[in-house]
Design a protein around this motif. Structure first.
Motif, mmCIF file in Angstrom:
data_model
loop_
_atom_site.group_PDB
_atom_site.id
_atom_site.type_symbol
_atom_site.label_atom_id
_atom_site.label_comp_id
_atom_site.label_asym_id
_atom_site.label_seq_id
_atom_site.Cartn_x
_atom_site.Cartn_y
_atom_site.Cartn_z
ATOM 1 N N PHE A 161 20.781 2.173 -27.294
ATOM 2 C CA PHE A 161 19.915 3.350 -27.428
ATOM 3 C C PHE A 161 20.261 4.063 -28.733
ATOM 4 O O PHE A 161 21.438 4.180 -29.089
ATOM 5 C CB PHE A 161 20.128 4.328 -26.267
ATOM 6 C CG PHE A 161 19.905 3.742 -24.904
ATOM 7 C CD1 PHE A 161 18.691 3.898 -24.252
ATOM 8 C CD2 PHE A 161 20.923 3.046 -24.260
ATOM 9 C CE1 PHE A 161 18.493 3.361 -22.984
ATOM 10 C CE2 PHE A 161 20.736 2.504 -22.992
ATOM 11 C CZ PHE A 161 19.513 2.660 -22.354
ATOM 12 N N ASP B 66 19.770 7.759 -30.071
ATOM 13 C CA ASP B 66 19.379 9.060 -29.519
ATOM 14 C C ASP B 66 19.655 10.207 -30.485
ATOM 15 O O ASP B 66 20.694 10.242 -31.160
ATOM 16 C CB ASP B 66 20.148 9.348 -28.223
ATOM 17 C CG ASP B 66 19.769 8.391 -27.105
ATOM 18 O OD1 ASP B 66 18.598 8.004 -27.044
ATOM 19 O OD2 ASP B 66 20.653 8.023 -26.310
ATOM 20 N N SER C 201 15.586 9.480 -27.176
ATOM 21 C CA SER C 201 15.610 8.348 -28.095
ATOM 22 C C SER C 201 14.589 8.523 -29.210
ATOM 23 O O SER C 201 13.539 9.147 -29.022
ATOM 24 C CB SER C 201 15.338 7.048 -27.340
ATOM 25 O OG SER C 201 16.425 6.699 -26.511
ATOM 26 N N ASN D 159 15.665 6.479 -23.973
ATOM 27 C CA ASN D 159 15.980 7.645 -23.143
ATOM 28 C C ASN D 159 14.901 8.702 -23.314
ATOM 29 O O ASN D 159 14.745 9.277 -24.396
ATOM 30 C CB ASN D 159 17.338 8.243 -23.532
ATOM 31 C CG ASN D 159 18.498 7.458 -22.960
ATOM 32 O OD1 ASN D 159 18.470 7.060 -21.797
ATOM 33 N ND2 ASN D 159 19.528 7.228 -23.764
ATOM 34 N N CYS E 34 16.774 13.906 -21.866
ATOM 35 C CA CYS E 34 17.909 13.896 -20.946
ATOM 36 C C CYS E 34 18.998 14.820 -21.500
ATOM 37 O O CYS E 34 18.925 15.258 -22.645
ATOM 38 C CB CYS E 34 18.446 12.476 -20.767
ATOM 39 S SG CYS E 34 18.955 11.669 -22.305
ATOM 40 N N PRO F 85 15.857 7.233 -17.997
ATOM 41 C CA PRO F 85 15.823 6.167 -18.987
ATOM 42 C C PRO F 85 14.785 5.087 -18.689
ATOM 43 O O PRO F 85 14.505 4.761 -17.537
ATOM 44 C CB PRO F 85 17.233 5.577 -18.896
ATOM 45 C CG PRO F 85 17.609 5.776 -17.452
ATOM 46 C CD PRO F 85 16.987 7.092 -17.062
#
Length: 208
Positions: free
Chosen positions: A111, A113, A131, A148, A151, A173
């Motif tokens: 990922f 992010d 993300s 993602n 979050c 996710p």
């Protein structure tokens, strides 16, 4: 793409999740952690909320949760974790790679992010992430690139229990690949419980 503007928008979403008390369904509970879910408004899966009490203060817990020099020492789910770029004092771009699971049945995921740290009145500290597409870290054949949706962590001190904090985790996710949605949704509550318990164990063992 204005990453700082995106990060601020994600912060608003995480705070709205934290203020939302309606429609949550119990997914799983342990002695220390409760996990609930509701349908996500971001994608076809669920938004999960995990809550637990951790023995420390937000000013120590939040850096321990997201800075690589701490997190790689306690988060058993991660193969690697690094900061690719620091945009300002409170905003970074991170790259996370998870271990494979089930004797390789579930491939390693990675990922990229955008992460923003934000403080609120009352000593509340949050991480807010999502993300992003980042040209300096393109997908690799060695991993399945996951995504993602908004979050983060919300950490607040407990006045009635000095030296303790409530840690709330929000995740939603999209792991990508060919994994059945039912398999993903059944695994996420345990992952949240493990994350909170591992963070607590890591804080204690590090003497941080």
């Amino acid at each position: 793409m204005d990453f700082l503007e995106i990060a601020e928008n994600v912060s608003h979403k995480i705070w709205s999740y934290n203020q939302d008390s309606s429609g949550w369904n119990l997914a799983k509970g342990s002695r220390n952690v409760t996990v609930c879910w509701k349908p996500s408004t971001e994608f076809g899966g669920n938004l999960y909320r995990g809550e637990g009490i951790i023995e420390d203060i937000p000013e120590k817990i939040i850096p321990f949760m997201y800075l690589p020099e701490y997190r790689m020492k306690w988060d058993k789910a991660l193969k690697s974790y690094s900061i690719l770029e620091r945009l300002d004092e409170d905003t970074v771009i991170c790259h996370t790679v998870t271990h494979s699971y089930g004797m390789g049945l579930i491939s390693s995921r990675d990922f990229v992010d955008l992460v923003k740290i934000k403080k609120y009145e009352g000593g509340i500290i949050t991480t807010n992430s999502r993300s992003i597409d980042y040209q300096a870290c393109l997908p690799s054949p060695s991993c399945v690139r996951g995504y993602n949706n908004p979050c983060g962590y919300v950490c607040s001190s407990l006045p009635q229990s000095p030296g303790h904090s409530r840690l709330t985790i929000f995740i939603q996710p999209d792991l990508g690949g060919m994994l059945p949605r039912s398999l993903v949704e059944s695994a996420l509550p345990n992952n949240i419980i493990n994350l909170i318990n591992d963070a607590q164990a890591g804080l204690k063992s590090a003497g941080y």
